[in-house]
Design a protein around this motif. Structure first.
Motif, PDB file in Angstrom:
ATOM      1  N   UNK A 126      -1.285  19.549  -9.172  1.00  0.00           N
ATOM      2  CA  UNK A 126      -0.506  19.214  -7.894  1.00  0.00           C
ATOM      3  C   UNK A 126      -0.005  17.778  -8.100  1.00  0.00           C
ATOM      4  N   UNK A 127       1.308  17.552  -7.479  1.00  0.00           N
ATOM      5  CA  UNK A 127       2.052  16.275  -7.397  1.00  0.00           C
ATOM      6  C   UNK A 127       0.969  15.302  -7.107  1.00  0.00           C
ATOM      7  N   UNK A 128       1.207  14.056  -7.762  1.00  0.00           N
ATOM      8  CA  UNK A 128       0.008  13.039  -7.525  1.00  0.00           C
ATOM      9  C   UNK A 128       0.707  11.634  -7.103  1.00  0.00           C
ATOM     10  N   UNK A 129       0.374  11.132  -6.292  1.00  0.00           N
ATOM     11  CA  UNK A 129       1.028   9.863  -5.932  1.00  0.00           C
ATOM     12  C   UNK A 129       0.607   8.972  -6.964  1.00  0.00           C
ATOM     13  N   UNK A 130       1.480   7.960  -7.457  1.00  0.00           N
ATOM     14  CA  UNK A 130       1.199   7.034  -8.551  1.00  0.00           C
ATOM     15  C   UNK A 130       1.447   5.472  -7.868  1.00  0.00           C
ATOM     16  N   UNK A 131       2.567   5.507  -7.274  1.00  0.00           N
ATOM     17  CA  UNK A 131       2.828   4.222  -6.685  1.00  0.00           C
ATOM     18  C   UNK A 131       3.749   4.003  -5.567  1.00  0.00           C
ATOM     19  N   UNK A 132       3.793   2.925  -4.871  1.00  0.00           N
ATOM     20  CA  UNK A 132       4.562   2.986  -4.029  1.00  0.00           C
ATOM     21  C   UNK A 132       5.148   1.562  -3.548  1.00  0.00           C
ATOM     22  N   UNK A 133       6.184   1.387  -3.050  1.00  0.00           N
ATOM     23  CA  UNK A 133       6.753   0.041  -2.480  1.00  0.00           C
ATOM     24  C   UNK A 133       7.975   0.108  -1.426  1.00  0.00           C
ATOM     25  N   UNK A 134       7.291  -1.007  -0.462  1.00  0.00           N
ATOM     26  CA  UNK A 134       8.084  -0.994   0.674  1.00  0.00           C
ATOM     27  C   UNK A 134       9.505  -1.979   0.378  1.00  0.00           C
ATOM     28  N   UNK A 135      10.573  -1.534   0.550  1.00  0.00           N
ATOM     29  CA  UNK A 135      11.741  -2.031   0.258  1.00  0.00           C
ATOM     30  C   UNK A 135      11.933  -3.345   0.746  1.00  0.00           C
ATOM     31  N   UNK A 136      11.591  -3.721   2.000  1.00  0.00           N
ATOM     32  CA  UNK A 136      11.987  -4.875   2.686  1.00  0.00           C
ATOM     33  C   UNK A 136      10.883  -6.094   2.092  1.00  0.00           C
ATOM     34  N   UNK A 137       9.760  -5.775   2.293  1.00  0.00           N
ATOM     35  CA  UNK A 137       8.556  -6.587   2.021  1.00  0.00           C
ATOM     36  C   UNK A 137       8.165  -6.736   0.506  1.00  0.00           C
ATOM     37  N   UNK A 138       8.486  -5.604   0.049  1.00  0.00           N
ATOM     38  CA  UNK A 138       7.867  -5.666  -1.420  1.00  0.00           C
ATOM     39  C   UNK A 138       6.560  -5.250  -1.674  1.00  0.00           C
ATOM     40  N   UNK A 139       5.934  -5.164  -0.492  1.00  0.00           N
ATOM     41  CA  UNK A 139       4.311  -4.562  -0.586  1.00  0.00           C
ATOM     42  C   UNK A 139       4.212  -3.366  -1.414  1.00  0.00           C
ATOM     43  N   UNK A 140       3.044  -3.308  -2.240  1.00  0.00           N
ATOM     44  CA  UNK A 140       2.964  -2.145  -3.151  1.00  0.00           C
ATOM     45  C   UNK A 140       1.710  -1.492  -2.816  1.00  0.00           C
ATOM     46  N   UNK A 141       1.455  -0.435  -3.360  1.00  0.00           N
ATOM     47  CA  UNK A 141       0.309   0.507  -3.360  1.00  0.00           C
ATOM     48  C   UNK A 141       0.168   1.322  -4.576  1.00  0.00           C
ATOM     49  N   UNK A 142      -1.053   1.393  -5.181  1.00  0.00           N
ATOM     50  CA  UNK A 142      -1.144   2.039  -6.345  1.00  0.00           C
ATOM     51  C   UNK A 142      -2.350   3.283  -6.341  1.00  0.00           C
ATOM     52  N   UNK A 143      -2.143   4.193  -6.983  1.00  0.00           N
ATOM     53  CA  UNK A 143      -3.317   5.235  -7.083  1.00  0.00           C
ATOM     54  C   UNK A 143      -4.432   4.344  -7.872  1.00  0.00           C
ATOM     55  N   UNK A 144      -5.553   4.914  -7.808  1.00  0.00           N
ATOM     56  CA  UNK A 144      -6.496   4.115  -8.498  1.00  0.00           C
ATOM     57  C   UNK A 144      -6.616   4.512 -10.068  1.00  0.00           C
ATOM     58  N   UNK A 145      -6.102   5.585 -10.226  1.00  0.00           N
ATOM     59  CA  UNK A 145      -6.227   5.895 -11.763  1.00  0.00           C
ATOM     60  C   UNK A 145      -4.851   5.012 -12.699  1.00  0.00           C
ATOM     61  N   UNK A 146      -4.172   4.241 -11.883  1.00  0.00           N
ATOM     62  CA  UNK A 146      -3.076   3.514 -12.602  1.00  0.00           C
ATOM     63  C   UNK A 146      -3.236   2.193 -12.379  1.00  0.00           C
ATOM     64  N   UNK A 147      -4.099   1.688 -11.536  1.00  0.00           N
ATOM     65  CA  UNK A 147      -4.078   0.198 -11.055  1.00  0.00           C
ATOM     66  C   UNK A 147      -4.553  -0.781 -12.182  1.00  0.00           C
ATOM     67  N   UNK A 148      -4.060  -1.779 -12.524  1.00  0.00           N
ATOM     68  CA  UNK A 148      -4.057  -2.699 -13.419  1.00  0.00           C
ATOM     69  C   UNK A 148      -3.345  -2.168 -14.860  1.00  0.00           C
ATOM     70  N   UNK A 149      -2.731  -1.130 -14.787  1.00  0.00           N
ATOM     71  CA  UNK A 149      -1.906  -0.654 -15.841  1.00  0.00           C
ATOM     72  C   UNK A 149      -0.354  -0.418 -15.417  1.00  0.00           C
ATOM     73  N   UNK A 150      -0.170   0.047 -14.326  1.00  0.00           N
ATOM     74  CA  UNK A 150       1.246   0.278 -13.850  1.00  0.00           C
ATOM     75  C   UNK A 150       1.778  -0.744 -12.961  1.00  0.00           C
ATOM     76  N   UNK A 151       2.983  -1.007 -12.855  1.00  0.00           N
ATOM     77  CA  UNK A 151       3.417  -1.869 -11.904  1.00  0.00           C
ATOM     78  C   UNK A 151       4.729  -1.631 -11.294  1.00  0.00           C
ATOM     79  N   UNK A 152       4.937  -1.485 -10.032  1.00  0.00           N
ATOM     80  CA  UNK A 152       6.128  -0.868  -9.481  1.00  0.00           C
ATOM     81  C   UNK A 152       6.843  -2.256  -8.808  1.00  0.00           C
ATOM     82  N   UNK A 153       8.172  -2.179  -9.053  1.00  0.00           N
ATOM     83  CA  UNK A 153       9.106  -3.253  -8.551  1.00  0.00           C
ATOM     84  C   UNK A 153      10.235  -2.727  -8.219  1.00  0.00           C
TER      85      UNK A 153
END
Length: 126
Positions: A45-72
């Motif tokens: 199934x499709x899996x959430x990887x990372x997300x970012x709020x356009x205005x504030x720049x706040x981010x959220x990551x799946x545990x499986x990619x934390x520390x390895x992936x960066x969304x910007x």
């Protein structure tokens, strides 16, 4: 209407890096927009990887990619990036970016997102 186009996928060896881009057009994003990256491997199934709020720049990551992936995001270019480091074979999937708006928090479920790109393939070999 929002159009999303991903780029930057490819094939790398384990431990390597890739940067995915998602160019958005068709609508000026407001601070309430959230951009997400999802991935789907064959038979899964499709899996959430990372997300970012356009205005504030706040981010959220799946545990499986934390520390390895960066969304910007680059507001001037209306582009969201996913920097992927220390890639593993289990990161192999089609990666899609998606957009939604007016959620209290960045949603992690795919049905919350109304706009999707076609995806870009990422293949990590061992």
């Amino acid at each position: 209407q929002v159009q999303l186009v991903e780029s930057g996928g490819g094939s790398v060896q384990a431990g390597g890096s890739l940067r995915l881009s998602c160019a958005a057009s068709g609508r000026i994003f407001t601070s309430s927009y959230d951009m997400g990256w999802f991935r789907q491997a064959p038979g899964k199934e499709a899996e959430f990887v990372a997300g970012i709020r356009w205005g504030s720049g706040s981010t959220l990551y799946a545990d499986s990619v934390k520390g390895r992936f960066t969304i910007s995001r680059d507001s001037a270019k209306s582009t969201v990036y996913l920097q992927m480091n220390s890639l593993k074979p289990e990161d192999t999937a089609v990666y899609q970016c998606a957009a939604t708006h007016d959620y209290r928090a960045i949603p992690q479920y795919s049905r919350a997102y109304g706009y999707w790109g076609l995806g870009t393939q990422v293949t990590v070999s061992s």
